[in-house]
Design a protein around this motif. Structure first.
Motif, short mmCIF file in Angstrom:
data_model
loop_
_atom_site.label_atom_id
_atom_site.label_comp_id
_atom_site.label_asym_id
_atom_site.label_seq_id
_atom_site.Cartn_x
_atom_site.Cartn_y
_atom_site.Cartn_z
N SER A 55 36.42 51.72 41.03
CA SER A 55 36.80 50.90 39.87
C SER A 55 37.48 51.76 38.80
O SER A 55 37.40 53.00 38.81
CB SER A 55 35.57 50.22 39.28
OG SER A 55 34.72 51.17 38.68
N ILE A 56 38.14 51.07 37.89
CA ILE A 56 38.75 51.78 36.76
C ILE A 56 37.69 52.50 35.95
O ILE A 56 37.87 53.65 35.53
CB ILE A 56 39.53 50.77 35.87
CG1 ILE A 56 40.76 50.25 36.61
CG2 ILE A 56 39.93 51.42 34.55
CD1 ILE A 56 41.55 49.20 35.85
N LEU B 56 45.28 47.16 27.99
CA LEU B 56 45.86 47.00 29.33
C LEU B 56 44.77 46.69 30.36
O LEU B 56 44.94 45.84 31.24
CB LEU B 56 46.63 48.26 29.72
CG LEU B 56 47.38 48.27 31.05
CD1 LEU B 56 48.60 49.19 30.95
CD2 LEU B 56 46.49 48.76 32.21
N ILE B 57 43.64 47.41 30.26
CA ILE B 57 42.57 47.25 31.25
C ILE B 57 41.94 45.86 31.16
O ILE B 57 41.71 45.21 32.19
CB ILE B 57 41.50 48.34 31.05
CG1 ILE B 57 42.08 49.73 31.37
CG2 ILE B 57 40.28 48.08 31.93
CD1 ILE B 57 41.15 50.87 31.06
N ASP C 291 36.09 46.72 35.94
CA ASP C 291 35.57 46.71 37.31
C ASP C 291 36.67 46.54 38.34
O ASP C 291 36.40 46.42 39.54
CB ASP C 291 34.54 45.59 37.48
CG ASP C 291 33.29 45.83 36.67
OD1 ASP C 291 32.89 47.01 36.54
OD2 ASP C 291 32.70 44.85 36.16
N THR C 292 37.93 46.54 37.91
CA THR C 292 39.06 46.40 38.83
C THR C 292 39.11 47.58 39.80
O THR C 292 39.04 48.74 39.39
CB THR C 292 40.39 46.33 38.05
OG1 THR C 292 40.34 45.21 37.16
CG2 THR C 292 41.57 46.20 39.00
N LYS C 293 39.21 47.28 41.10
CA LYS C 293 39.32 48.32 42.10
C LYS C 293 40.77 48.82 42.15
O LYS C 293 41.70 48.03 42.26
CB LYS C 293 38.91 47.80 43.48
CG LYS C 293 37.48 47.27 43.54
CD LYS C 293 36.47 48.37 43.26
CE LYS C 293 35.03 47.86 43.38
NZ LYS C 293 34.04 48.91 43.09
N GLY D 138 44.87 55.02 43.85
CA GLY D 138 45.30 54.13 42.78
C GLY D 138 46.47 53.25 43.18
O GLY D 138 47.28 52.86 42.33
N SER D 139 46.56 52.91 44.47
CA SER D 139 47.71 52.18 45.00
C SER D 139 47.88 50.79 44.39
O SER D 139 48.99 50.24 44.41
CB SER D 139 47.60 52.06 46.52
OG SER D 139 46.38 51.42 46.89
#
Length: 587
Positions: free
Chosen positions: A424-425, A453-454, A462-464, A469-470
């Protein structure tokens, strides 16, 4: 390699082997009982032929059968226990080496040139664990019992013992031949296998460029040639090892038949009984089985031995640098004195005699043309590359006086090639610290100007991000990596071309982040190829040909440097920031 560096690794290896002493003792005791129980078949046949058949005693046969079956069951259980013990030994070795092997993946690439894809140490650990958990060690534990079995053959009859001894010498000779013939092919096979993996990894990493520009068939030609050499070596090595293993099997079967023939001859001459003839044949087979097994497992043994040697060398390189006194976090200054730095494994220095001092609350922009040593300086002040001369100090203490983990908590680093871990971020920003609190993660995101931005992502923090980091764009990866560098408010923050993928909003956030580091009393080192990265710095260091050309207040250095005449038509500012990068940006 000096004795001081070897001593910690030797102590570690002795500690590892000592911790497994009880397990090896258990395997040895189990092997002892197994080899004694292995006599069951021989003595059962001896009693059947010499007592049951001549005496026509059915009760004796039943009694012997029950005893033999019970002993066989116990032997099977002990074989299972020995196998489980060896699996535990292999697992224990992995557990004890695993942490240092993984840490070597982090540390050693910045200390030396890593052959292949740099993952050989992981494969070595797998090889050692696989060998210890397999059948190979059982041959080593059973082989010392060969003289015992041969001695029993001599007790049966002198010529039976001599026949068994001749066969044992032949198999031992085959074992020695296997050792000498397989050593070099095994080493070459390991080298070629590493080269194949390296090329495969490079192909995967550059697949888009290869596909877009259509040079896959050229790379394919390299792969075909490398694969051909690897397969040829593999076939030759397997043929040689397999041939010797087959030869040993044939020798053992011929010897078993030969013992029967000698026994039959002695029975005809009434110098032995039928029971001795059959029992000695079984006994010889058991005596030589470990040698045959050792030859069959020799390829694995040779590979494990080479892997163990490399792991031993790795432990020397990773010798512990534990400190008895933990230094307090740096708060005052960064001092670089007469610094000489060469790339890992190289002798020619890239940096030559660089000296400067930065106080808390200051930010330094490092500028200069390409290949002037800017990124090398970034690696040196973060402790990634060790100096071959001079020193880098935080608050008067050399970087080596801190434990890597302790030093890392006080450093923030944004490399040129930004790469994130699959996760996650929030995990990437927190450097995968499982104890990280939300407040610190959010603070780092805000300090990097990436909070807004997040939270726009559906899953927010929680963004994967995917592998490397593709999932994110290059600019998003760079801004999240900047938040990672600022996590925990490190004293020294080193940013290598931090705005190479940023738009106007990103550059504004970068300027704010550098100002924030200065405001809280930290130090920022900014490697710049674009003048916009220098907005928030108060000092500038100009590099050229690996040497410091100028250092001082930003306005003074830039005005003095750009005022110098130049013979080339390129503008002076382009020279300072690396002409190609500036021209590219203007386009």
């Amino acid at each position: 390699m000096n004795n001081a560096s070897e001593q910690p690794s030797q102590v570690f290896l002795v500690a590892v082997l000592s911790s497994l002493k009880r397990a090896f003792l258990g395997v040895g005791i189990t092997s002892c009982v197994i080899n004694i129980l292995a006599l069951t078949g021989s003595f059962f046949m001896l009693q059947v032929y010499d007592r049951v058949i001549p005496g026509h005693s059915l009760p004796t046969l039943i009694g012997l059968g029950i005893i033999a079956a019970t002993l066989f069951v116990f032997q099977g259980l002990l074989e299972l226990i020995r196998t489980m013990l060896l699996v535990r030994v292999g697992t224990a070795v992995d557990e004890r080496f695993g942490d240092r092997v993984y840490r070597s993946l982090i540390l050693l690439p910045s200390r030396m040139q890593m052959p292949g894809d740099g993952l050989q140490c992981v494969r070595d650990l797998d090889t050692v664990r696989g060998f210890l958990s397999g059948q190979g060690p059982t041959a080593l534990f059973d082989m010392p019992w060969m003289p015992f079995y041969l001695g029993l053959c001599f007790l049966f009859h002198f010529w039976i013992g001599m026949t068994a001894l001749a066969g044992a010498l032949m198999l031992i000779g085959l074992t020695i031949l296997t050792e000498f013939r397989s050593r070099e092919p095994a080493r070459e096979a390991a080298k070629l296998a590493a080269e194949r993996i390296t090329l495969a990894e490079a192909t995967k990493r550059n697949s888009e460029a290869v596909l877009a520009m259509g040079f896959g068939h050229f790379i394919g030609g390299r792969w075909a040639d490398l694969n051909r050499r690897y397969l040829a070596n593999h076939v030759a090595s397997s043929t040689m090892t397999g041939g010797l293993a087959t030869t040993s099997k044939i020798v053992r079967m011929m010897l078993q038949s030969g013992v029967l023939a000698v026994g039959a001859f002695l029975v005809i001459r009434q110098e032995a009984t039928g029971g001795i003839m059959i029992a000695s044949s079984i006994l010889v087979s058991r005596a030589l089985a470990p040698v045959e097994l050792a030859i069959g497992q020799w390829k694995g043994f040779a590979a494990a031995r080479q892997s163990w040697a490399r792991l031993t060398k790795l432990m020397t390189l990773m010798s512990s640098q534990e400190r008895t006194v933990a230094l307090p976090p740096p708060r005052e200054s960064l001092i670089v004195e007469n610094l000489l730095v060469a790339a890992p494994g190289e002798r020619n220095p890239i940096l030559k005699g660089v000296s400067f001092k930065v106080a808390a609350g200051e930010a330094v922009g490092v500028i200069g043309p390409s290949a002037s040593g800017k990124s090398t300086l970034a690696r040196a002040v973060t402790g990634l590359w060790l100096p071959s001369g001079g020193s880098v100090r935080l608050d008067q203490a050399l970087l080596a006086q801190w434990e890597p983990y302790q030093l890392g908590r006080n450093l923030g680093y944004l490399p040129q090639d930004v790469s994130l871990f699959d996760g996650s971020i929030a995990q990437n920003i927190a450097r995968f610290n499982p104890d990280a609190d939300s407040q610190s993660i959010v603070a780092a995101a805000k300090a990097a100007g990436v909070y807004d931005l997040i939270v726009q992502f559906p899953d927010g923090f929680d963004t994967k991000v995917g592998e490397n980091g593709s999932v994110l764009s290059a600019g998003q990866r760079q801004r999240i990596a900047l938040a990672r560098a600022l996590y925990g408010d490190p004293f020294l923050v080193v940013l290598d071309e931090p705005n190479s993928n940023l738009d106007a909003d990103g550059e504004a956030a970068l300027t704010q982040a550098i100002s924030g580091v200065r405001a809280r009393g930290g130090i920022a080192i900014v490697i710049a190829h674009r003048p916009s990265a220098l907005v928030a710095v108060d000092k500038v260091l100009v590099m050229g040909n690996g040497q410091m050309q100028a250092f001082g207040p930003k306005n003074e250095v830039l005005s003095r440097t750009t005022a110098r005449p130049t013979k080339a038509p390129t503008q002076p500012m382009q020279l300072l920031f690396g002409g190609e990068e500036t021209v590219r940006e203007r386009r």
